[in-house]
Design an enzyme around this catalytic site. Structure first.
Site, PDB file in Angstrom:
ATOM      1  N   ARG A  23       0.941  -1.205   0.106  1.00 50.77           N
ATOM      2  CA  ARG A  23       0.114  -0.007  -0.042  1.00 50.77           C
ATOM      3  C   ARG A  23       0.860   1.108   0.018  1.00 50.77           C
ATOM      4  NH1 ARG A  23      -2.880  -1.359   5.574  1.00 50.77           N
ATOM      5  NH2 ARG A  23      -0.813  -1.794   5.912  1.00 50.77           N
ATOM      6  N   HIS A  62      13.842  34.387  11.347  1.00 47.13           N
ATOM      7  CA  HIS A  62      12.766  34.640  12.302  1.00 47.13           C
ATOM      8  C   HIS A  62      13.330  34.029  13.447  1.00 47.13           C
ATOM      9  CE1 HIS A  62       9.994  34.725   8.543  1.00 47.13           C
ATOM     10  NE2 HIS A  62      10.569  35.892   8.754  1.00 47.13           N
ATOM     11  N   LYS A  72      11.045  24.479  17.368  1.00 49.09           N
ATOM     12  CA  LYS A  72      10.002  23.863  16.092  1.00 49.09           C
ATOM     13  C   LYS A  72      10.458  22.598  15.590  1.00 49.09           C
ATOM     14  CE  LYS A  72       9.990  28.896  14.590  1.00 49.09           C
ATOM     15  NZ  LYS A  72      10.407  29.802  13.433  1.00 49.09           N
ATOM     16  N   TYR A 132       5.331  23.249  10.449  1.00 53.61           N
ATOM     17  CA  TYR A 132       6.024  23.603  11.756  1.00 53.61           C
ATOM     18  C   TYR A 132       5.117  22.953  12.853  1.00 53.61           C
ATOM     19  CZ  TYR A 132       8.932  27.487   9.383  1.00 53.61           C
ATOM     20  OH  TYR A 132       9.638  27.987   8.323  1.00 53.61           O
ATOM     21  N   ASP A 169      11.100  40.774   5.664  1.00 57.63           N
ATOM     22  CA  ASP A 169      12.385  39.804   5.701  1.00 57.63           C
ATOM     23  C   ASP A 169      13.581  40.600   4.882  1.00 57.63           C
ATOM     24  OD1 ASP A 169      11.039  37.925   7.065  1.00 57.63           O
ATOM     25  OD2 ASP A 169      10.824  36.737   5.386  1.00 57.63           O
TER      26      ASP A 169
END
Length: 177
Positions: A23, A62, A72, A132, A169
């Site tokens: 599968r 960031h 994260k 995340y 950014d």
């Protein structure tokens, strides 16, 4: 899951342990108990999704200030990204060092990014999507960033300039520290 420690403390590559048959395969992508057994963050309060239309879209760098720092777990679920994290933890033996890793739908690899590390990525394909799992709720007043091409980190990006980058950014300041 298979956990591979990197040279930066707390930064871990996570590969799926697949149980395959005709599968396809089955795998766990998250297990609080298994993460805790490896000394990794074991609490998730939010899942974020980043969809990017164009190849060479750049997001980051960031991070969030304490006490709102985020651990994260990043995974690219469609397309591919060139991910870069920078260790900004002053008490870390790898303070100011960076690590690059390619995450893609095909390699199915995940990356643990600890609190105190800034993160950015560049998409390597059109229609790229990343998820995340995050340990802390997003707090806008605690958000900070670094310019993607800050010379103090000498990141070797796979392109000389991003095709798409937000004004925020593009205008983060150079690192002072």
């Amino acid at each position: 899951m298979h956990f591979t420690m990197t040279d930066i403390p707390g930064v871990v590559l996570v590969d799926l342990q697949k149980f395959e048959d005709e599968r396809g395969f089955f795998s766990r992508g998250w297990c609080a108990r298994e993460f805790a057994e490896h000394g990794l963050p074991d609490q998730v309060v939010q899942m974020n999704i980043s969809y990017n239309r164009r190849k060479h879209t750049l997001r980051g760098f960031h991070y969030q200030l304490p006490p709102y720092g985020e651990d994260k777990l990043l995974r690219c679920i469609r397309g591919g990204i060139f991910d870069v994290l920078i260790d900004l933890r002053r008490d870390s033996p790898t303070y100011r060092r960076h690590l690059t890793v390619e995450l893609s739908a095909s390699n199915q690899r995940m990356l643990v990014i600890p609190k105190g590390c800034a993160n950015a990525f560049l998409t390597m394909q059109d229609e790229t999507e990343a998820t995340y799992l995050v340990s802390e709720f997003y707090t806008p007043a605690a958000e900070r960033g670094l310019r993607w091409d800050d010379p103090s980190f000498a990141v070797e990006w796979p392109v000389t300039a991003p095709a798409v980058i937000s004004a925020k950014d593009r205008n983060w300041p150079d690192f002072i520290g």
